[in-house]
Scaffold this motif. Structure first.
Motif, PDB file in Angstrom:
ATOM      1  N   MET A   1       0.880  -1.102   0.083  1.00  0.00           N
ATOM      2  CA  MET A   1       0.079   0.033  -0.205  1.00  0.00           C
ATOM      3  C   MET A   1       1.006   1.209  -0.055  1.00  0.00           C
ATOM      4  O   MET A   1       1.836   1.330   0.831  1.00  0.00           O
ATOM      5  N   THR A   2       0.807   2.189  -1.025  1.00  0.00           N
ATOM      6  CA  THR A   2       1.300   3.413  -0.982  1.00  0.00           C
ATOM      7  C   THR A   2       0.956   4.157   0.096  1.00  0.00           C
ATOM      8  O   THR A   2      -0.185   4.534   0.351  1.00  0.00           O
ATOM      9  N   PHE A   3       2.019   4.933   0.796  1.00  0.00           N
ATOM     10  CA  PHE A   3       1.608   5.950   1.858  1.00  0.00           C
ATOM     11  C   PHE A   3       1.259   7.212   1.262  1.00  0.00           C
ATOM     12  O   PHE A   3       1.721   7.823   0.366  1.00  0.00           O
ATOM     13  N   ASP A   4       0.132   7.837   1.829  1.00  0.00           N
ATOM     14  CA  ASP A   4      -0.459   9.231   1.440  1.00  0.00           C
ATOM     15  C   ASP A   4      -0.491   9.854   2.661  1.00  0.00           C
ATOM     16  O   ASP A   4      -1.109   9.780   3.827  1.00  0.00           O
ATOM     17  N   PRO A   5       0.355  11.092   2.682  1.00  0.00           N
ATOM     18  CA  PRO A   5       0.452  11.629   3.767  1.00  0.00           C
ATOM     19  C   PRO A   5      -0.832  12.608   4.367  1.00  0.00           C
ATOM     20  O   PRO A   5      -0.996  13.130   5.417  1.00  0.00           O
ATOM     21  N   THR A   6      -1.799  12.901   3.362  1.00  0.00           N
ATOM     22  CA  THR A   6      -3.189  13.304   3.872  1.00  0.00           C
ATOM     23  C   THR A   6      -3.913  12.563   4.676  1.00  0.00           C
ATOM     24  O   THR A   6      -4.963  12.906   4.977  1.00  0.00           O
ATOM     25  N   THR A   7      -3.487  11.240   4.773  1.00  0.00           N
ATOM     26  CA  THR A   7      -4.434  10.205   5.553  1.00  0.00           C
ATOM     27  C   THR A   7      -4.039  10.441   7.082  1.00  0.00           C
ATOM     28  O   THR A   7      -4.794   9.835   7.659  1.00  0.00           O
ATOM     29  N   LEU A   8      -3.043  11.147   7.398  1.00  0.00           N
ATOM     30  CA  LEU A   8      -2.878  11.248   8.649  1.00  0.00           C
ATOM     31  C   LEU A   8      -3.909  12.332   9.462  1.00  0.00           C
ATOM     32  O   LEU A   8      -4.427  13.082   8.663  1.00  0.00           O
ATOM     33  N   ARG A   9      -3.749  12.255  10.867  1.00  0.00           N
ATOM     34  CA  ARG A   9      -4.944  13.173  11.316  1.00  0.00           C
ATOM     35  C   ARG A   9      -4.008  14.522  11.817  1.00  0.00           C
ATOM     36  O   ARG A   9      -3.522  14.369  13.017  1.00  0.00           O
ATOM     37  N   TYR A  10      -4.019  15.556  11.392  1.00  0.00           N
ATOM     38  CA  TYR A  10      -3.508  16.687  11.675  1.00  0.00           C
ATOM     39  C   TYR A  10      -4.509  17.581  12.451  1.00  0.00           C
ATOM     40  O   TYR A  10      -5.619  17.174  12.388  1.00  0.00           O
ATOM     41  N   ALA A  36       1.531  18.361   6.192  1.00  0.00           N
ATOM     42  CA  ALA A  36       1.717  17.309   5.171  1.00  0.00           C
ATOM     43  C   ALA A  36       2.660  17.317   4.238  1.00  0.00           C
ATOM     44  O   ALA A  36       3.403  16.154   3.708  1.00  0.00           O
ATOM     45  N   GLU A  37       2.988  18.505   3.775  1.00  0.00           N
ATOM     46  CA  GLU A  37       4.215  18.941   2.795  1.00  0.00           C
ATOM     47  C   GLU A  37       5.513  18.553   3.577  1.00  0.00           C
ATOM     48  O   GLU A  37       6.493  17.985   2.933  1.00  0.00           O
ATOM     49  N   ALA A  38       5.546  18.769   5.010  1.00  0.00           N
ATOM     50  CA  ALA A  38       6.876  18.414   5.736  1.00  0.00           C
ATOM     51  C   ALA A  38       7.191  16.849   5.634  1.00  0.00           C
ATOM     52  O   ALA A  38       8.283  16.538   5.379  1.00  0.00           O
ATOM     53  N   VAL A  39       6.220  16.357   5.708  1.00  0.00           N
ATOM     54  CA  VAL A  39       6.003  14.881   5.871  1.00  0.00           C
ATOM     55  C   VAL A  39       6.442  14.357   4.329  1.00  0.00           C
ATOM     56  O   VAL A  39       7.549  13.382   4.214  1.00  0.00           O
ATOM     57  N   ALA A  40       5.799  14.795   3.382  1.00  0.00           N
ATOM     58  CA  ALA A  40       6.182  14.337   1.941  1.00  0.00           C
ATOM     59  C   ALA A  40       7.634  14.670   1.656  1.00  0.00           C
ATOM     60  O   ALA A  40       8.525  13.714   1.151  1.00  0.00           O
ATOM     61  N   LEU A  76       3.961   5.748  11.896  1.00  0.00           N
ATOM     62  CA  LEU A  76       2.928   6.002  12.407  1.00  0.00           C
ATOM     63  C   LEU A  76       2.359   5.485  13.652  1.00  0.00           C
ATOM     64  O   LEU A  76       2.243   4.369  14.211  1.00  0.00           O
ATOM     65  N   ASP A  77       1.607   6.344  14.684  1.00  0.00           N
ATOM     66  CA  ASP A  77       0.875   5.743  15.685  1.00  0.00           C
ATOM     67  C   ASP A  77      -0.463   5.234  15.314  1.00  0.00           C
ATOM     68  O   ASP A  77      -0.911   5.376  14.324  1.00  0.00           O
ATOM     69  N   CYS A  78      -1.011   4.269  16.237  1.00  0.00           N
ATOM     70  CA  CYS A  78      -2.177   3.765  16.006  1.00  0.00           C
ATOM     71  C   CYS A  78      -3.588   4.640  15.464  1.00  0.00           C
ATOM     72  O   CYS A  78      -4.049   4.286  14.930  1.00  0.00           O
ATOM     73  N   ASP A  79      -3.462   5.813  16.035  1.00  0.00           N
ATOM     74  CA  ASP A  79      -4.571   6.960  15.835  1.00  0.00           C
ATOM     75  C   ASP A  79      -3.821   7.540  14.423  1.00  0.00           C
ATOM     76  O   ASP A  79      -4.914   8.443  14.165  1.00  0.00           O
ATOM     77  N   ARG A  80      -2.887   7.319  13.987  1.00  0.00           N
ATOM     78  CA  ARG A  80      -2.434   8.107  12.888  1.00  0.00           C
ATOM     79  C   ARG A  80      -2.259   9.707  13.200  1.00  0.00           C
ATOM     80  O   ARG A  80      -2.395  10.448  12.335  1.00  0.00           O
ATOM     81  N   ASP A  81      -2.186  10.272  14.552  1.00  0.00           N
ATOM     82  CA  ASP A  81      -2.000  11.668  14.966  1.00  0.00           C
ATOM     83  C   ASP A  81      -0.704  12.018  15.559  1.00  0.00           C
ATOM     84  O   ASP A  81      -0.583  12.990  15.940  1.00  0.00           O
ATOM     85  N   CYS A  82       0.171  11.039  15.443  1.00  0.00           N
ATOM     86  CA  CYS A  82       1.615  11.400  15.805  1.00  0.00           C
ATOM     87  C   CYS A  82       2.555  10.399  15.085  1.00  0.00           C
ATOM     88  O   CYS A  82       2.237   9.154  14.684  1.00  0.00           O
ATOM     89  N   LEU A  83       3.802  11.075  14.710  1.00  0.00           N
ATOM     90  CA  LEU A  83       4.787  10.530  14.152  1.00  0.00           C
ATOM     91  C   LEU A  83       5.838  10.124  14.977  1.00  0.00           C
ATOM     92  O   LEU A  83       6.233  10.896  15.976  1.00  0.00           O
TER      93      LEU A  83
END
Length: 119
Positions: A1-10, A36-40, A76-83
């Protein structure tokens, strides 16, 4: 599965906390923020890139100080709100010239500095 940084919970500012940890020693080095841009950019370049809330600009760790963080693995953490960025740290991670930003311990109600600035 390709990662998409916009799926994170900002958060409401479009930011997500990112903890930097030394990949070899597992020492926690610092906490900063990404959008999202910094992650990318971090994934694309392998150089950890944060979003500076005070400057309102991207901040590539070590760009001016030489204290670079090379990305080894991003988790990614389990809630996708912390890296969690596992990094290879060159020099101190903290702007105070200490290895870690977590250099003050609370011991018996007192604050004790447990890391001194590097020479």
């Amino acid at each position: 599965m390709t990662f998409d940084p916009t799926t994170l919970r900002y958060d409401e500012r479009g930011l997500i906390p990112a903890i930097a940890q030394d990949h070899a020693s597992r020492e926690v080095l610092m906490l900063a923020w990404m959008n999202a841009e910094a992650v990318a950019r971090t994934i694309e370049t392998g150089r950890v890139t944060y979003w500076s809330r005070s400057r309102g600009a991207f901040w590539v760790k070590g760009e001016s100080s030489g204290h670079v963080q090379r990305l080894v693995e991003l988790r990614l953490d389990c809630d996708r709100d912390c890296l969690l960025a596992l990094v290879e740290q060159t020099g101190p991670a903290c702007h105070t010239n200490r290895r870690s930003c977590f250099y003050t311990a609370l011991r018996g109600g007192d604050e004790v500095e447990i890391l001194q600035p590097e020479a």
